[in-house]
Enzyme design. Structure first.
Site, PDB file in Angstrom:
ATOM      1  N   GLY A 151       0.826  -1.197   0.000  1.00 21.64           N
ATOM      2  CA  GLY A 151       0.000   0.000   0.000  1.00 21.64           C
ATOM      3  C   GLY A 151       0.863   1.249   0.000  1.00 21.64           C
ATOM      4  O   GLY A 151       2.059   1.192   0.324  1.00 21.64           O
ATOM      5  N   CYS A 163       6.607  -0.293   6.521  1.00 21.77           N
ATOM      6  CA  CYS A 163       6.157   0.891   5.796  1.00 21.77           C
ATOM      7  C   CYS A 163       7.212   1.242   4.753  1.00 21.77           C
ATOM      8  O   CYS A 163       8.400   1.212   5.062  1.00 21.77           O
ATOM      9  CB  CYS A 163       5.975   2.049   6.780  1.00 21.77           C
ATOM     10  SG  CYS A 163       5.460   3.587   5.994  1.00 21.77           S
ATOM     11  N   LEU A 164       6.787   1.578   3.538  1.00 22.72           N
ATOM     12  CA  LEU A 164       7.752   1.925   2.488  1.00 22.72           C
ATOM     13  C   LEU A 164       8.549   3.176   2.856  1.00 22.72           C
ATOM     14  O   LEU A 164       9.637   3.385   2.348  1.00 22.72           O
ATOM     15  CB  LEU A 164       7.039   2.127   1.144  1.00 22.72           C
ATOM     16  CG  LEU A 164       6.437   0.858   0.524  1.00 22.72           C
ATOM     17  CD1 LEU A 164       5.700   1.197  -0.758  1.00 22.72           C
ATOM     18  CD2 LEU A 164       7.503  -0.197   0.260  1.00 22.72           C
ATOM     19  N   HIS A 218      -1.607   7.470   7.554  1.00 19.88           N
ATOM     20  CA  HIS A 218      -0.722   8.374   6.795  1.00 19.88           C
ATOM     21  C   HIS A 218      -1.449   9.677   6.443  1.00 19.88           C
ATOM     22  O   HIS A 218      -0.859  10.757   6.473  1.00 19.88           O
ATOM     23  CB  HIS A 218      -0.264   7.718   5.488  1.00 19.88           C
ATOM     24  CG  HIS A 218       0.958   6.841   5.624  1.00 19.88           C
ATOM     25  ND1 HIS A 218       2.161   7.316   6.085  1.00 19.88           N
ATOM     26  CD2 HIS A 218       1.152   5.531   5.333  1.00 19.88           C
ATOM     27  CE1 HIS A 218       3.048   6.319   6.072  1.00 19.88           C
ATOM     28  NE2 HIS A 218       2.458   5.223   5.626  1.00 19.88           N
ATOM     29  N   GLN A 274       3.371   9.919   0.799  1.00 18.65           N
ATOM     30  CA  GLN A 274       4.649   9.194   0.710  1.00 18.65           C
ATOM     31  C   GLN A 274       5.409   9.505  -0.577  1.00 18.65           C
ATOM     32  O   GLN A 274       6.590   9.202  -0.680  1.00 18.65           O
ATOM     33  CB  GLN A 274       4.426   7.687   0.841  1.00 18.65           C
ATOM     34  CG  GLN A 274       3.934   7.280   2.236  1.00 18.65           C
ATOM     35  CD  GLN A 274       3.752   5.792   2.348  1.00 18.65           C
ATOM     36  OE1 GLN A 274       2.696   5.268   2.016  1.00 18.65           O
ATOM     37  NE2 GLN A 274       4.778   5.089   2.792  1.00 18.65           N
ATOM     38  N   HIS A 320      -3.508   1.462   8.186  1.00 13.24           N
ATOM     39  CA  HIS A 320      -2.143   2.010   8.092  1.00 13.24           C
ATOM     40  C   HIS A 320      -2.111   3.214   7.133  1.00 13.24           C
ATOM     41  O   HIS A 320      -1.557   4.260   7.458  1.00 13.24           O
ATOM     42  CB  HIS A 320      -1.196   0.896   7.621  1.00 13.24           C
ATOM     43  CG  HIS A 320       0.217   1.317   7.414  1.00 13.24           C
ATOM     44  ND1 HIS A 320       1.265   0.839   8.181  1.00 13.24           N
ATOM     45  CD2 HIS A 320       0.782   2.151   6.504  1.00 13.24           C
ATOM     46  CE1 HIS A 320       2.395   1.391   7.765  1.00 13.24           C
ATOM     47  NE2 HIS A 320       2.144   2.184   6.741  1.00 13.24           N
ATOM     48  N   GLU A 321      -2.741   3.054   5.953  1.00 15.29           N
ATOM     49  CA  GLU A 321      -2.730   4.148   4.966  1.00 15.29           C
ATOM     50  C   GLU A 321      -3.591   5.312   5.436  1.00 15.29           C
ATOM     51  O   GLU A 321      -3.256   6.475   5.209  1.00 15.29           O
ATOM     52  CB  GLU A 321      -3.208   3.669   3.585  1.00 15.29           C
ATOM     53  CG  GLU A 321      -2.458   2.491   2.973  1.00 15.29           C
ATOM     54  CD  GLU A 321      -0.943   2.612   3.007  1.00 15.29           C
ATOM     55  OE1 GLU A 321      -0.415   3.743   3.062  1.00 15.29           O
ATOM     56  OE2 GLU A 321      -0.278   1.568   2.996  1.00 15.29           O
TER      57      GLU A 321
HETATM   58 NI    NI Z   1       3.307   3.303   5.399  1.00 19.59          NI
END
Ligand code: NI
Length: 185
Positions: A45, A92-93, A138, A50, A134-135
């Site tokens: 995701g 997380c990316l 963000h 991000q 999670h997203e």
């Molecule tokens: Ni993340």
């Protein structure tokens, strides 16, 4: 187009994202860039912040690890209902190479606009439910390490600062190299 990923700690990742007025070609281009970037980094995701855009847009594809899944675009997502508790080991990316257990709801219902601007609602469990929470975090300026103890968070902050110093670029290939966990969101 594959874009660079903002790496934590970064002041941008603490900012709340703004609602999207209309799903137009500009937003669709952003959504395409987001999915291109997510796939290039082998993530599950990604939120628009991000890749540096404070817009309430997220993309998720849980298909490699959850049956019956596909790429989802969610614009202005709202968690309308949540129930049950679970613990999931999240990555997380924007925090490559790190993964920790986070307390989440087991099941969520989310309402959003899709790629064409049409409203839809989904009911999600397992990884998809985790990714949605999670997203959504963000979009509120929260990352998964904000759910951890300050001791754990500071250790991760130290490692990330070292990683950022070593890698001048934040290209998805570098993020992929550092991300050894299975659920980078
Ligand atoms: Ni993340």
């Amino acid at each position: 187009m594959v874009r660079n990923i903002v790496i934590w700690p970064d002041p941008l990742l603490k900012k709340p994202s703004l609602p999207v007025d209309r799903v137009d070609d500009g937003i669709r281009r952003l959504l395409d860039d987001m999915s291109d970037t997510m796939y290039a980094a082998e993530g599950v995701g990604l939120a628009a912040v991000q890749i540096g855009e404070l817009k309430r847009c997220i993309v998720i594809d849980a298909s490699p690890r959850q049956e019956g899944q596909k790429l989802l675009h969610l614009v202005n997502p709202v968690i309308v209902r949540a129930e049950g508790d679970t613990v999931y080991t999240e990555g997380c990316l924007s925090i490559p190479g790190e993964a920790e257990d986070v307390d989440r709801f087991a099941k969520v219902w989310v309402r959003a606009l899709d790629y064409s601007g049409k409203e839809f609602e989904i009911e999600a469990e397992e990884l998809l439910a985790i990714a949605l929470q999670h997203e959504h975090d963000h979009l509120e300026g929260t990352v998964f390490v904000d759910h951890l103890s300050s001791l754990k968070r500071e250790l991760i902050r130290r490692r990330m600062k070292k990683l950022k110093a070593e890698h001048a670029s934040e290209k998805p290939e570098d993020v992929k190299k550092a991300a050894q966990h299975r659920s980078a969101l």
